[in-house]
Scaffold this active site. Structure first.
Site, PDB file in Angstrom:
ATOM      1  N   ARG A 112      96.240  60.137  25.835  1.00 46.24           N
ATOM      2  CA  ARG A 112      95.420  61.570  25.746  1.00 46.24           C
ATOM      3  C   ARG A 112      95.437  62.527  26.394  1.00 46.24           C
ATOM      4  O   ARG A 112      94.856  62.288  27.343  1.00 46.24           O
ATOM      5  CB  ARG A 112      93.570  60.613  24.926  1.00 46.24           C
ATOM      6  CG  ARG A 112      94.114  58.578  23.672  1.00 46.24           C
ATOM      7  CD  ARG A 112      93.417  58.275  23.610  1.00 46.24           C
ATOM      8  NE  ARG A 112      91.671  59.027  23.376  1.00 46.24           N
ATOM      9  CZ  ARG A 112      90.676  58.426  23.150  1.00 46.24           C
ATOM     10  NH1 ARG A 112      90.614  57.678  23.661  1.00 46.24           N
ATOM     11  NH2 ARG A 112      89.740  59.167  22.266  1.00 46.24           N
ATOM     12  N   PRO A 113      96.237  62.881  26.050  1.00 53.78           N
ATOM     13  CA  PRO A 113      96.512  64.042  26.700  1.00 53.78           C
ATOM     14  C   PRO A 113      95.486  65.385  27.121  1.00 53.78           C
ATOM     15  O   PRO A 113      94.587  65.436  25.751  1.00 53.78           O
ATOM     16  CB  PRO A 113      97.557  65.075  26.595  1.00 53.78           C
ATOM     17  CG  PRO A 113      98.300  64.358  25.214  1.00 53.78           C
ATOM     18  CD  PRO A 113      97.171  62.841  25.414  1.00 53.78           C
ATOM     19  N   ILE A 114      95.162  65.698  27.490  1.00 54.02           N
ATOM     20  CA  ILE A 114      93.463  67.265  27.293  1.00 54.02           C
ATOM     21  C   ILE A 114      94.210  68.696  27.902  1.00 54.02           C
ATOM     22  O   ILE A 114      93.345  68.928  28.663  1.00 54.02           O
ATOM     23  CB  ILE A 114      93.000  66.902  28.697  1.00 54.02           C
ATOM     24  CG1 ILE A 114      93.032  66.596  30.447  1.00 54.02           C
ATOM     25  CG2 ILE A 114      91.894  65.574  28.331  1.00 54.02           C
ATOM     26  CD1 ILE A 114      91.767  66.694  31.090  1.00 54.02           C
ATOM     27  N   ASP A 115      95.470  68.893  27.959  1.00 56.39           N
ATOM     28  CA  ASP A 115      96.389  69.956  28.079  1.00 56.39           C
ATOM     29  C   ASP A 115      95.333  71.163  26.966  1.00 56.39           C
ATOM     30  O   ASP A 115      95.630  72.512  27.486  1.00 56.39           O
ATOM     31  CB  ASP A 115      97.973  69.851  28.218  1.00 56.39           C
ATOM     32  CG  ASP A 115      98.004  69.375  26.465  1.00 56.39           C
ATOM     33  OD1 ASP A 115      97.738  68.428  25.518  1.00 56.39           O
ATOM     34  OD2 ASP A 115      99.161  70.419  25.298  1.00 56.39           O
ATOM     35  N   LYS A 119      77.802  59.071  17.983  1.00 57.53           N
ATOM     36  CA  LYS A 119      78.250  58.945  19.500  1.00 57.53           C
ATOM     37  C   LYS A 119      79.339  59.878  19.639  1.00 57.53           C
ATOM     38  O   LYS A 119      78.741  60.461  20.998  1.00 57.53           O
ATOM     39  CB  LYS A 119      79.175  57.200  19.925  1.00 57.53           C
ATOM     40  CG  LYS A 119      79.747  57.308  21.141  1.00 57.53           C
ATOM     41  CD  LYS A 119      81.227  56.539  20.958  1.00 57.53           C
ATOM     42  CE  LYS A 119      82.438  56.913  21.641  1.00 57.53           C
ATOM     43  NZ  LYS A 119      83.811  57.827  20.952  1.00 57.53           N
ATOM     44  N   ARG A 143      85.761  58.561  28.604  1.00 57.20           N
ATOM     45  CA  ARG A 143      87.020  59.359  27.898  1.00 57.20           C
ATOM     46  C   ARG A 143      85.982  60.583  28.421  1.00 57.20           C
ATOM     47  O   ARG A 143      86.770  62.156  28.326  1.00 57.20           O
ATOM     48  CB  ARG A 143      87.206  59.881  26.788  1.00 57.20           C
ATOM     49  CG  ARG A 143      88.558  60.254  26.180  1.00 57.20           C
ATOM     50  CD  ARG A 143      89.574  59.612  25.845  1.00 57.20           C
ATOM     51  NE  ARG A 143      89.994  61.306  25.627  1.00 57.20           N
ATOM     52  CZ  ARG A 143      91.676  61.628  26.280  1.00 57.20           C
ATOM     53  NH1 ARG A 143      91.330  60.949  27.255  1.00 57.20           N
ATOM     54  NH2 ARG A 143      91.495  62.209  25.818  1.00 57.20           N
TER      55      ARG A 143
HETATM   56  N1  EPU Z   1      95.999  66.037  21.959  1.00 56.94           N
HETATM   57  C1  EPU Z   1      96.545  66.527  22.625  1.00 56.94           C
HETATM   58  N2  EPU Z   1      95.959  67.890  23.826  1.00 56.94           N
HETATM   59  C2  EPU Z   1      95.319  67.701  23.816  1.00 56.94           C
HETATM   60  C3  EPU Z   1      93.865  67.239  23.614  1.00 56.94           C
HETATM   61  C4  EPU Z   1      94.275  66.149  22.046  1.00 56.94           C
HETATM   62  O1  EPU Z   1      98.131  66.646  22.464  1.00 56.94           O
HETATM   63  O2  EPU Z   1      95.351  68.332  25.129  1.00 56.94           O
HETATM   64  C5  EPU Z   1      96.184  65.113  20.576  1.00 56.94           C
HETATM   65  C6  EPU Z   1      95.638  63.651  20.806  1.00 56.94           C
HETATM   66  O3  EPU Z   1      96.533  62.887  22.289  1.00 56.94           O
HETATM   67  C7  EPU Z   1      95.799  63.425  19.517  1.00 56.94           C
HETATM   68  C8  EPU Z   1      94.992  64.736  18.410  1.00 56.94           C
HETATM   69  O4  EPU Z   1      95.524  65.233  19.689  1.00 56.94           O
HETATM   70  O5  EPU Z   1      96.801  63.053  18.887  1.00 56.94           O
HETATM   71  C9  EPU Z   1      93.673  64.348  18.327  1.00 56.94           C
HETATM   72  O6  EPU Z   1      93.010  64.068  19.592  1.00 56.94           O
HETATM   73  P1  EPU Z   1      91.345  65.143  20.092  1.00 56.94           P
HETATM   74  O7  EPU Z   1      91.830  65.739  21.056  1.00 56.94           O
HETATM   75  O8  EPU Z   1      90.772  65.081  18.582  1.00 56.94           O
HETATM   76  O9  EPU Z   1      90.595  63.952  20.083  1.00 56.94           O
HETATM   77  P2  EPU Z   1      89.793  63.320  21.043  1.00 56.94           P
HETATM   78  O10 EPU Z   1      88.677  64.556  21.503  1.00 56.94           O
HETATM   79  O11 EPU Z   1      89.705  62.860  22.806  1.00 56.94           O
HETATM   80  C10 EPU Z   1      87.912  62.149  19.424  1.00 56.94           C
HETATM   81  C11 EPU Z   1      86.814  61.203  19.789  1.00 56.94           C
HETATM   82  C12 EPU Z   1      87.815  59.969  19.145  1.00 56.94           C
HETATM   83  C13 EPU Z   1      88.237  60.239  18.332  1.00 56.94           C
HETATM   84  C14 EPU Z   1      89.792  61.540  18.387  1.00 56.94           C
HETATM   85  C15 EPU Z   1      89.494  61.634  16.776  1.00 56.94           C
HETATM   86  C16 EPU Z   1      84.640  61.765  21.104  1.00 56.94           C
HETATM   87  C17 EPU Z   1      84.483  60.947  22.763  1.00 56.94           C
HETATM   88  N3  EPU Z   1      86.432  60.731  20.865  1.00 56.94           N
HETATM   89  O12 EPU Z   1      89.081  62.392  20.827  1.00 56.94           O
HETATM   90  O13 EPU Z   1      87.275  59.249  18.988  1.00 56.94           O
HETATM   91  O14 EPU Z   1      89.552  58.936  17.579  1.00 56.94           O
HETATM   92  O15 EPU Z   1      89.006  62.596  18.287  1.00 56.94           O
HETATM   93  O16 EPU Z   1      89.216  62.079  15.530  1.00 56.94           O
HETATM   94  O17 EPU Z   1      84.926  62.741  20.756  1.00 56.94           O
HETATM   95  C18 EPU Z   1      86.548  56.581  19.366  1.00 56.94           C
HETATM   96  O18 EPU Z   1      85.191  56.868  19.010  1.00 56.94           O
HETATM   97  O19 EPU Z   1      86.835  55.525  19.181  1.00 56.94           O
HETATM   98  C19 EPU Z   1      87.419  57.595  19.908  1.00 56.94           C
HETATM   99  C20 EPU Z   1      88.588  57.014  20.397  1.00 56.94           C
END
Ligand code: EPU
Length: 419
Positions: free
Chosen positions: A121-124, A22, A92
């Site tokens: 879940r920030p995207i900064d 996924k 997301r």
């Molecule tokens: N974070 C920031 N700033 C950002 C991005 C992330 O502070 O700009 C922090 C997040 O808050 C978190 C950490 O960095 O504490 C890691 O977040 P990451 O960006 O890696 O997560 P994501 O890309 O939003 C993906 C998966 C998630 C999975 C995480 C961690 C997708 C669509 N989602 O999320 O999957 O938990 O990586 O491996 O690929 C799931 O499948 O249930 C799911 C939530």
């Protein structure tokens, strides 16, 4: 709305086929719009998030043809359109449209992504990356406007290791002028999968899967055919379910290397694990010992398996401590498991789990992996029917769940939820 009914007490036995990942698919589908001719994706999972993303691409003018696990995407006539609301809010992963549209059109207007909200879940870091590449980013009433006359390669150090930011920067930087270096990049297998697709489209990306990724921008990208990697989280969930029910299950179509952290933890508890080339057999045992688990970025124990693992740890003798170093507060499944008799307390970013006998109850899935945890707990309960609402979250990540579990001998069905 539907609910999932689980009559527990039966060990899972047999073989389960794992579908495509996924978290790769939701990046690969948007990535396809960077190409100027047809992209074919094989081994695509049948999931609601993938369906929504393909509808969004169609809204942009891409022509999509899907049959079973193959999707053909012809993005040649896609055009840039603002998408401040609507479907992008449903998931997301719509943030990948930002990087992909920025690369293809030099602009994107995307509503802030929705999806599983187990914590902020920030995207900064995504935004920091786009800005480093020369884009202007503004937040206009909850939607992101991203615009660049010309994308330029840059050196970007990520403050936090982020899967989403790493992929989003790769998408945009593939079309930037000059070279980009991402330092402190995430190393998840899904990142390698996206880089493999982009390279097959003509991009020049090196180092995906390590903490330094180098991208040499190119002028244009073309179509290709790509097969998606197996879903390691879906595989890990079935491994945990097999162990929890003291079953004997062959989990087929996996890359065992991607499952090393969960394999090691299961063995440490007393589960028998046989690793083959493309499959893993889990043989459960009557007695498990408590273990400590730390969810970390890859190759550490996946945060997405943390909630399912909580359910298994209720079956171990003694006290286990499960800490999440990726999401400090991803414990929405704990109060629901407590309704089922689990003895768990949350302390900071850790759950302290004591072995307990579970009972059937009415519970609610509040996000995808919390839902998986409840299904596993329901399968373990020796008698009675567990009712799980919020199935729409579970459907985001587990295709053919009822069919797969039924084939493994579980007593699981869906019912209309009249409440
Ligand atoms: N974070 C920031 N700033 C950002 C991005 C992330 O502070 O700009 C922090 C997040 O808050 C978190 C950490 O960095 O504490 C890691 O977040 P990451 O960006 O890696 O997560 P994501 O890309 O939003 C993906 C998966 C998630 C999975 C995480 C961690 C997708 C669509 N989602 O999320 O999957 O938990 O990586 O491996 O690929 C799931 O499948 O249930 C799911 C939530």
């Amino acid at each position: 709305m539907e609910k999932l009914m689980v009559r527990g007490g039966r060990p899972l036995r047999g073989t389960v086929q794992i579908s495509g990942a996924k978290n790769s698919a939701v990046a690969l589908v948007p990535a396809a719009i960077l190409a100027e001719s047809e992209v074919i994706l094989d081994n695509l999972p049948q999931l609601s998030d993938v369906a929504v993303l393909s509808e969004i691409l169609q809204d942009l003018g891409a022509v999509i043809d899907r049959s079973d696990d193959v999707m053909r995407i012809d993005p040649s006539r896609a055009v840039s359109k603002p998408m401040p609301n609507g479907k992008v809010k449903l998931l997301r992963a719509s943030y990948y449209l930002m990087g992909a549209m920025l690369g293809r059109f030099g602009e994107a207007v995307i509503g802030m992504p929705g999806g599983c909200n187990f914590e902020p879940r920030p995207i900064d870091q995504h935004i920091k990356g786009f800005e480093a590449l020369g884009a202007t980013v503004t937040n206009d009433h909850g939607s992101m406007r991203i615009h660049a006359k010309e994308l330029r390669g840059a050196k970007i150090y990520l403050d936090v290791v982020s899967v989403g930011a790493t992929i989003n920067i790769m998408l945009a930087a593939s079309k930037a002028k000059g070279s980009t270096i991402i330092e402190n990049a995430a190393k998840e297998p899904e990142i390698i999968d996206v880089a493999t697709l982009l390279n097959a489209m003509g991009a020049k990306i090196k180092g995906a899967g390590t903490e330094t990724i180098r991208i040499e921008g190119v002028d244009s990208l073309r179509g290709c055919r790509h097969s998606i990697i197996p879903d390691r989280i879906q595989a890990g969930t079935y491994m945990i379910a097999a162990a929890a029910t003291r079953g004997d299950v062959l989990i087929d179509n996996v890359i065992p290397k991607h499952l090393e952290a969960i394999t090691a933890k299961l063995e440490e508890m007393g589960v028998t694990v046989h690793e083959m080339d493309e499959s893993i057999r889990i043989v459960g045992n009557d007695h498990y010992t408590s273990v400590d688990v730390k969810a970390l970025v890859y190759p550490g124990f996946a945060t997405d398996l943390q909630s399912p693992m909580t359910s298994l740890l209720t079956q171990a003798k003694g006290v286990s401590i499960l800490s999440d170093y990726v999401y400090s507060n991803r414990f929405k499944h704990v109060p629901e498991l407590a309704r089922m008799g689990a003895d768990i307390r949350v302390e900071g970013r850790s759950a302290v789990i004591e072995g307990a006998k579970l009972n059937a109850a009415k519970v609610r899935a509040t996000d995808l992996r919390a839902g998986a945890a409840l299904v596993i707990a329901g399968l373990v309960v020796p008698e009675g029917v567990t009712e799980i609402t919020g199935v729409e979250y579970i459907d985001r990540g587990y295709d053919n769940l009822v069919e797969n579990l039924t084939r493994l001998g579980a007593d699981v069905w869906r019912e209309q939820d009249s409440e």
